[in-house]
Motif scaffolding. Structure first.
Motif, PDB file in Angstrom:
ATOM      1  N   ALA A  51       0.807  -1.220   0.000  1.00  0.00           N
ATOM      2  CA  ALA A  51       0.000   0.000   0.000  1.00  0.00           C
ATOM      3  C   ALA A  51       0.838   1.267   0.000  1.00  0.00           C
ATOM      4  O   ALA A  51       0.408   2.303  -0.534  1.00  0.00           O
ATOM      5  N   LYS A  97      -7.025  -2.913   2.841  1.00  0.00           N
ATOM      6  CA  LYS A  97      -7.268  -1.660   2.112  1.00  0.00           C
ATOM      7  C   LYS A  97      -7.815  -0.565   3.035  1.00  0.00           C
ATOM      8  O   LYS A  97      -7.448   0.606   2.906  1.00  0.00           O
ATOM      9  N   PRO A 103      -4.676  -0.762  -2.103  1.00  0.00           N
ATOM     10  CA  PRO A 103      -4.560  -2.223  -2.158  1.00  0.00           C
ATOM     11  C   PRO A 103      -3.122  -2.710  -2.259  1.00  0.00           C
ATOM     12  O   PRO A 103      -2.199  -1.942  -2.565  1.00  0.00           O
TER      13      PRO A 103
END
Length: 399
Positions: A51, A97, A103
């Motif tokens: 992420a 997330k 993601p």
């Protein structure tokens, strides 16, 4: 490209260099990217982006294109390469997330590079130049001059060295050498229909054992299955480091003898024509001088065990952009503030990658028992081991 105002010059057109160019273009300043090769492209196979990287790609405006070609794995799974048993997993779905704001994706390196290159090509602020092997970089009277081996000269406002592990730009700051880990990697991707199924093929699997590991995950919309085989060579010496006499395919077969059937099957498919010796460098305490700075592997090359090399280059690009927004025309100050944040951060990731390599490749009975006991007693929604890496949140919003 408007040449009235001297451009920023980025040396190196890899993932980090192109992301840096996109970031600088965000500040409405011109950028020239100088690439050594005759065309822009990437070698290698798959790449994992946590992420902290996909947040930057969202910021740079390319995540929609990434979504079209990437795979969104459900779990990151650690497996015992010999027993075939699952040791631990990390949930990469909605909980991930929500926690980090973006993601976890896996994709082919060349696909990521192409998306970034196309974004650069479409920017009115960016020029891409090939066949540029840089032999000299000089700052003088508020500008920089970069000279290529073919005689080309480029005059700019500032230089960002993004020329990778074997960086020439780094030599402006330190006379160090890459450190060989004595590990080699064999990489390749095969058509998904050739894969022997185990578990969920959408997951990222890492099979670990003493002095070895295997990583597997799908790429390119799930059409290909990426595999990376890594092991420590007992044949390595300082004398033969630059040869192909260590880490051979034959040694790979010996090292992986006795692993479980699924690992053995994966080894049988791996491409054996090329091996990648694995290097990093020690962290340094300065990579900025006046209007010259470093980024990505030129600044902080690291071992691959945390899958953070490209992620850190993307963080660099975003944070450097923020400092250019903040400091306006004061490039020297922007570069100093950029490295003030990034040097401690990347040094921590570099040293952590080495440490995690020792953990996953542990060779002692006591060390393996302790590691596996800790792993088996955590849940797949326990993020404490990755928070420091995936949860970096200083680069998400435009300054």
């Amino acid at each position: 490209m408007n040449t009235e105002k001297k451009p920023f010059i980025v040396i190196g057109g890899g993932i980090g260099g192109l992301a840096t160019a996109l970031g600088i273009a965000e500040t409405k300043q011109y950028v020239k990217v100088l690439e050594q090769a005759p065309e822009f492209g990437e070698i290698g196979a798959g790449i994992q982006l946590a992420a902290n990287a996909t947040n930057v790609l969202q910021r740079l405006g390319v995540m929609d294109k990434i979504n079209e070609i990437a795979v969104f794995p459900k779990r990151l799974v650690l497996m015992d390469a010999f027993s075939g048993k699952e040791l631990s997993a990390l949930d990469l779905g909605d909980v991930y997330k929500e926690r980090y704001g973006a993601p976890y994706v896996v994709l082919h390196r060349s696909d990521l590079h192409r998306v970034l290159a196309e974004a650069c090509e479409s920017s009115p602020y960016i020029e891409l130049v090939t066949n540029q092997t840089i032999i000299e970089t000089v700052e003088n009277e508020g500008q920089v001059t970069v000279t290529s081996a073919n005689g080309d000269q480029h005059i700019g406002t500032a230089v960002i060295g993004a020329d990778g592990l074997w960086s020439n730009a780094r030599k402006l700051f330190v006379e160090d050498q890459p450190v060989c880990s004595q590990y080699v990697a064999y990489r390749g991707a095969l058509p998904m229909e050739e894969v022997t199924s185990h578990g969920d093929l959408d997951d990222v699997y890492m099979w670990i054992g003493p002095n070895l590991h295997l990583v597997q995950y799908p790429v390119r919309r799930g059409e290909l299955y990426n595999q990376v085989v890594v092991f420590k060579s007992s044949q390595y010496t300082e004398e033969n480091e630059k040869t192909d006499q260590w880490g051979t395919p034959e040694e790979m077969d010996r090292v992986f003898a006795g692993t479980c059937e699924l690992v053995q099957n994966a080894i049988s498919f791996i491409q054996r024509q090329r091996r990648w010796p694995m290097y990093d460098r020690l962290p340094i305490n300065n990579w900025t001088k006046g209007r010259i700075t470093l980024t990505g592997d030129a600044a902080h090359p690291m071992l691959q065990y945390l899958a953070q090399g490209a992620c850190q280059a993307l963080e660099d690009a975003a944070y450097l952009t923020d400092m250019l927004h903040k400091n306006g025309n004061n490039v020297e100050q922007a570069f100093l503030e950029y490295q003030e944040e990034r040097i401690p951060r990347t040094a921590n990731v570099q040293t952590s990658a080495r440490m995690w390599g020792e953990i996953i490749h542990n060779t002692t009975d006591a060390g393996i028992l302790l590691r596996d006991t800790i792993l088996l007693n955590r849940t797949d929604k326990d993020f404490k081991f990755v928070d420091d890496f995936h949860g970096y949140n200083k680069t998400f919003v435009k300054a």
